[in-house]
Every structure is written in C-alpha cells, then in structure tokens.
Scaffold this motif. Structure first.
Motif, mmCIF file in Angstrom:
data_model
loop_
_atom_site.group_PDB
_atom_site.id
_atom_site.type_symbol
_atom_site.label_atom_id
_atom_site.label_comp_id
_atom_site.label_asym_id
_atom_site.label_seq_id
_atom_site.Cartn_x
_atom_site.Cartn_y
_atom_site.Cartn_z
ATOM 1 N N ALA A 1 0.776 -1.192 0.246
ATOM 2 C CA ALA A 1 0.123 0.259 0.055
ATOM 3 C C ALA A 1 1.046 1.259 -0.269
ATOM 4 C CB ALA A 1 -1.313 -0.060 0.816
ATOM 5 N N ARG B 1 -4.787 5.762 9.301
ATOM 6 C CA ARG B 1 -3.902 4.034 8.441
ATOM 7 C C ARG B 1 -2.282 4.041 9.382
ATOM 8 N NH1 ARG B 1 -5.576 0.010 8.033
ATOM 9 N NH2 ARG B 1 -4.125 -1.017 5.898
ATOM 10 N N ARG C 1 -10.038 -5.835 3.862
ATOM 11 C CA ARG C 1 -9.918 -4.274 3.512
ATOM 12 C C ARG C 1 -8.604 -4.090 2.760
ATOM 13 N NH1 ARG C 1 -9.176 -0.259 9.091
ATOM 14 N NH2 ARG C 1 -7.819 -2.138 9.441
ATOM 15 N N ILE D 1 -1.562 7.707 1.503
ATOM 16 C CA ILE D 1 -2.710 7.190 2.777
ATOM 17 C C ILE D 1 -2.196 8.160 4.386
ATOM 18 C CG2 ILE D 1 -1.896 5.395 4.527
ATOM 19 C CD1 ILE D 1 -0.088 3.841 2.527
ATOM 20 N N THR E 1 -8.072 -1.670 -1.232
ATOM 21 C CA THR E 1 -6.757 -1.732 -1.581
ATOM 22 C C THR E 1 -6.508 -1.605 -3.080
ATOM 23 O OG1 THR E 1 -4.930 -2.784 -0.273
ATOM 24 C CG2 THR E 1 -6.650 -1.281 0.745
#
Length: 626
Positions: free
Chosen positions: A441, A453, A495, A449, A499
């Motif tokens: 990510a 997060r 989740r 982000i 992403t």
C-alpha cells in the motif's frame, strides 16, 4: 539288618525245667464245605486222619488243591516245677484260632472266605496256669487257608514269659512295625515327589519316582493288611496285589531309564502293553489256576526287574556318575532281598519272612537323596542365574537411565528448536502478510495514505503479535467460537483487497457452534491467512471468495480468479508458505487440496468432524478430548 529266623523249643533228655514239645500232628477238617460253621463251639477237631508234621508246614504238598480248614495238634510237656509258660506263634496262613486243652484262647475275625489276612502276624499267649495239666498238654491250631496261597502253620515257641515276650517283640518289629514304617516312608515320599512333579511338569523324573513309590505302597500294604477290604475275596486281593507288583516293575524300569537319560518309546509301550495284557489274563483266570498264573507272572516280573537292575549296575559301573554308583549299591541290596522274597513266595524258602519291604527303605531313601541332590543343584543353578540376571538388569538399568537422560536432553533441544520453528512460521504467517500488505500500500500510494492509516497498520501488527504470543503461551484461547476467532482476520483482509480494487466475499456457515483448541484455531487461521496472502501478493485477482462451513466436517475453501500457478511436487522447490500450510494441515489431521489454472485457483482444507467439537457438545462434556 538282622535276619529273623524262627525259634522252636528243643528239649534235652532229663531237662524238666523247660517246656518240651512231644509231637506235632495235622488233620483236615471233616466239614462238608471245608470251612467252619459260624459258631466255633460246633467246630470240633477231627477224630481221625491225624498225621505227624514238622513246623513250619505248608499243607499243599500233602493235600494239593485243598482249600478249607486244617487242624494242627501240638502236644507238649509242662515243666515239673510248675513255672509259668508262654507261647509264641510266628504266623498261620491265612486265619485261625488257638485252643489250650480244649479252651479257646484266641481267634481271628473271619475264619471263612473272605478270610482275615493274619498270615504275617505273630501271636503271643501267656498260658493260664488254671488250664494247664501236669505232664502233657495240648495246643490246637485251627487254620483256614487255601493251597495256592501256602496255607499252613508257622513255628511255635514255648518258654518262659520273659524270653517269649522278648522274641515276640522282635518278631513283631520285623513282621509288622518295620513294614508300617516302610509304608509310611513310601507314601510320604510318593506324595512329596508327585507334588513336585505337578508343580514342575518338566521334571518327569519326579513324576515317575512318585508313581513308582505309590505302586510299591500298594504292593507293600499286603504285609500289613488284616482283611481283604475293599475287595470281597482273597483271590481278588491277591490279584490286585499282583497287578500292583507288575505296575511297580514297569514304573521302576522307566524310572531307571529316565535316571540314565534314556527314552525308549517302543520298549516302554511294549512294557505297558504287557502289564495290561497280564492284568487281563489274571482277572480272567479261574480260582483253580490263579496260583499257577500268578506264580508265572511274578517270576516273569522278577526276571524283568532283575534284568533292569543288573543292566543299571553295569551302566553305573561303566558310564555312570557318583550318584549312579551310590544308587547301584542300594539296588544291589534290594536285588538280593527280592531274590529271597521270590524264592519264599514260590515255597523254596520256608521261613515266611519277606525282606523286600525292609530293604526298599534303603533304596527309596537313596533314590530320594539322589533326586534331592539334583533338585539342590538345580536350585543353585537358578540362584546363580538369578544373581547374573540381577547384575545384568542393574547394568541395563543404568545404561537405560543414561540413554533416557540423553534422549531427554535431545527431546528438550528438539522441543526448543520446534518452538523456534513454530514461532518463525507464526511470524511469517501472521506478521508477514500484514507487513507485506502495508508495504504494498505504501509503495503504490505513499503520499495518499492518511496518518490514521499508519496507526491502523501498527494496531494490526500489534494484534497479530498478540495472537502469536497468546497461542504460544496458553493452551486455551478463551471460550470464543471459530467465527469470533476469524472476525478480525476477515475484516483486515477485506480492507486489504479493497486497496487493490479486488472484491472479497465471505460465506460462513455453522461456525457459531464450532470450537477448537487454541493451537488448532491458530493453525486454521494461519492456513487461511497464508492462502489469502498468496492471492494478495501473487494472483492479481479481481475477486476472492472465502467459504467456511461446519456440518459433517469443517471445510475451508479459498477461490480466486487470478493468473494461477503450477505447484511443484518437489518439496525442495516448494515455497515456505505452501510447506507451512501442509505441515499445519497435517497437525490438524486435515486434507489440503490445491487446484490452480489460469483464471482460477482453489485451495480446499477439510477437517473431519472427529477432529473438532461443537460448542453444544463441549457444554455437555467439558472434558471432551482434543
């Protein structure tokens, strides 16, 4: 051993101080049946037919085949000084009565068939002075007997009471007490050695020796029995006694063979066959021929017995050990006594004294000592073996203790290594996917982000680490069901896939009633985590379907529409993730199946129902097995 011989009173001319026998006569009874009437008052000596005889007398030489009553009349002169007079009768055969000047002094119980067996019983009488006459007196002996069993009268001794009493006691010891003593020894040793054989069946020598003594006891009781009970006739008693003698001879032969370490099966079968055949012939023989058949069988048995004994004497001299030679000396003594008894039975010797029952005590005790010595040697061998065994067991115990200690050290080291490997796998399967997902990510959108997060990522790493620690340090992971255990994992991976714009669907069925131990739950979660991590890292899938259902078994299915892969069958080329999954599936007792092709990959884990327990069952049975 002193030999017993009968004493008779001889008087010298002019010696009036001692009783003097004038003459001895015998006559057959005149009763029609040959036996006396029940009342002896009606049983009178014959008036005629008297003839002179010499004592001891066997009437079969004079009256062949006569069975019945014979009267003996002994006329003697009383001492002039009137001193007391006593009488001793060595024996009469089989039963009888004694009269002094017409007055009954003594009688046996049964004077008609079946006869009392008083043939080996000496008799002592103190002659009452009131019944004695000055000058000549008469002693009458009424004898009931059979020609085939040597019917007759033994020696008669007259003299002073003290002298006659001493001679009577010696005769009684010789004829009765010694045989009772010998019989007691034989029966006792027989029971002892038979009991030893029953406790140790391999020692057959004890069994043969005990059986031999038992048979000899049946033979020897003939010397002491005073009636034919439990048999109903004199013939039956003599036949049974002869059969016992045949059995004793056969058992003696087999005992000698075993003592010499020999087995002759054919000869032994033939020997027992001869005993059975001879017994049958004897039982079928009529009364008139019993004597001839019995004498023939006794002679044959004696010859076989002597042949066995002489063979053993030669063997002991040539090949035997010390035990054999000592026993051979005792056998030689018994052979001499047995030869004398055989000649006495056949009427060649007229003394009516049998020495076999006396000398067998020596042979029996000698045999018992030989067997006892062997038993003692065996006990010493056993004790030595036990000592060696104890030392060996102690040495082995020490070596085993040392080996177990080394094994324990190895097991401890192995357990530590296993714990490290397990911890490494848990880190790989737990923290690894979270770190990988977070790194991906950050690589894709490092500036997009938000700060919260990062905090969420750190919390996920903390939760994974807590799960690893809890599962490592505790056997139980609370009372949460499987659905509760995988809730956080479901939320995290959903989740992560979002992403990457990948849809992640979950279908859960029956998990609320499914409970597993903490170690099994961790293995199941790690397999699911590894499968989802592989999809996230390698598949490039746009859709992931996760199905977990608990019905007849617990089934976990992870399906994606990614590029797929080809799994190598070689363990050395398999990734650590796939290897870890298969190891965990094996611990769960489950089957793991992986199918992959371009466009679809399916991972299926199946746990049988016997490997887990439902929440309902656990509440009813808290001690349900893992």
């Amino acid at each position: 051993m002193l030999l017993f011989a009968p004493w008779t009173v001889a008087h010298a001319a002019g010696a009036d101080s001692m009783p003097a026998i004038v003459r001895v006569e015998a006559a057959r009874a005149q009763t029609p049946a040959g036996w006396a009437p029940p009342d002896l008052r009606d049983d009178l000596p014959p008036a005629s037919g008297w003839g002179p005889v010499a004592l001891p007398d066997i009437w079969s030489a004079r009256w062949p085949a006569f069975d019945g009553v014979v009267w003996y009349r002994l006329t003697w002169r009383r001492p002039s000084d009137g001193r007391p007079v006593a009488m001793m009768l060595d024996y009469l055969n089989m039963a009888g009565a004694i009269y002094l000047n017409g007055t009954l002094m003594r009688r046996d119980a049964d004077l008609a068939e079946p006869l009392s067996r008083e043939w080996n019983t000496p008799r002592y009488l103190l002659l009452p002075a009131a019944l004695l006459h000055d000058g000549e007196n008469t002693l009458l002996f009424r004898v009931s007997g059979m020609a085939e069993y040597q019917g007759g009268l033994g020696p008669v001794t007259l003299g002073s009471p003290m002298e006659i009493q001493a001679r009577y006691e010696r005769a009684e010891r010789m004829r009765l007490a010694s045989h009772w003593f010998s019989l007691a020894i034989s029966v006792t040793l027989s029971c002892f050695f038979l009991a030893m054989w029953l406790m140790r069946r391999r020692e057959t020598l004890y069994g043969w020796f005990g059986a031999m003594l038992l048979a000899w006891s049946a033979v020897q009781i003939n010397q002491t029995a005073t009636s034919t009970w439990p048999l109903s006739s004199t013939d039956g008693w003599e036949i049974a006694n002869t059969i016992a003698l045949l059995a004793y001879s056969a058992l003696y032969t087999i005992f000698i063979l075993r003592l010499c370490g020999r087995r002759w099966p054919r000869y032994e079968r033939a020997l027992w066959g001869a005993v059975v055949l001879a017994s049958g012939v004897l039982l079928a023989t009529p009364h008139a021929r019993v004597e001839n058949v019995r004498d023939a069988l006794v002679v044959g048995q004696a010859l076989h017995y002597f042949a066995t004994s002489l063979t053993f004497l030669v063997y002991a001299y040539r090949n035997g050990n010390t035990e054999h030679r000592i026993l051979a000396a005792c056998v030689a003594i018994f052979v001499l006594a047995g030869g004398h008894d055989l000649l006495t039975l056949l009427g060649i010797f007229r003394d009516n004294v049998y020495y076999g029952g006396l000398t067998i005590q020596i042979l029996t005790i000698c045999m018992a000592l030989v067997l006892g010595r062997r038993h003692l040697i065996n006990l010493r061998r056993i004790e030595a073996f036990n000592d060696d065994l104890t030392r060996t067991v102690e040495t082995t115990r020490r070596e085993l203790t040392e080996t177990l200690q080394r094994q324990h050290q190895l097991e401890v080291a192995h357990a530590r290594l296993g714990e490290r490997l397990s911890f490494a796998h848990n880190l790989h399967d737990g923290l690894g996917p979270t770190l990988v997902g977070s790194i991906i990510a950050l690589e894709r959108t490092p500036h997009a982000i938000p700060p919260h997060r990062f905090l969420s990522i750190l919390k996920e790493l903390r939760d994974d680490l807590r799960l690893i620690i809890d599962s490592t340090t505790s056997e139980q992971h609370g009372n949460m069901t499987l659905a509760d255990q995988i809730a956080s994992l479901r939320h995290r991976f959903t989740r992560l896939f979002e992403t990457q714009d990948a849809a992640c669907t979950w279908r859960l069925s029956g998990l609320e009633q499914c409970m597993l131990p903490s170690s099994r739950i961790l293995d199941l979660i790690r397999i699911l985590q590894e499968a989802l991590t592989n999809v996230f890292k390698h598949s490039g899938a746009s859709r992931v379907d996760v199905e977990i259902r608990a019905d007849d078994g617990l089934v976990l299915v992870v399906r994606d529409n990614g590029i797929g892969f080809v799994e190598s069958g070689d363990a050395s080329h398999a990734g650590i993730g796939m290897t870890s999954m298969r190891a965990r599936a094996s611990r769960l007792g489950a089957t793991l199946e992986v199918r992959s092709a371009p466009g679809e990959t399916v991972v299926t884990l199946t746990i049988p129902r016997t490997r887990y327990v439902s929440a309902h069952t656990a509440s009813e049975n808290p001690a349900a097995p893992d």
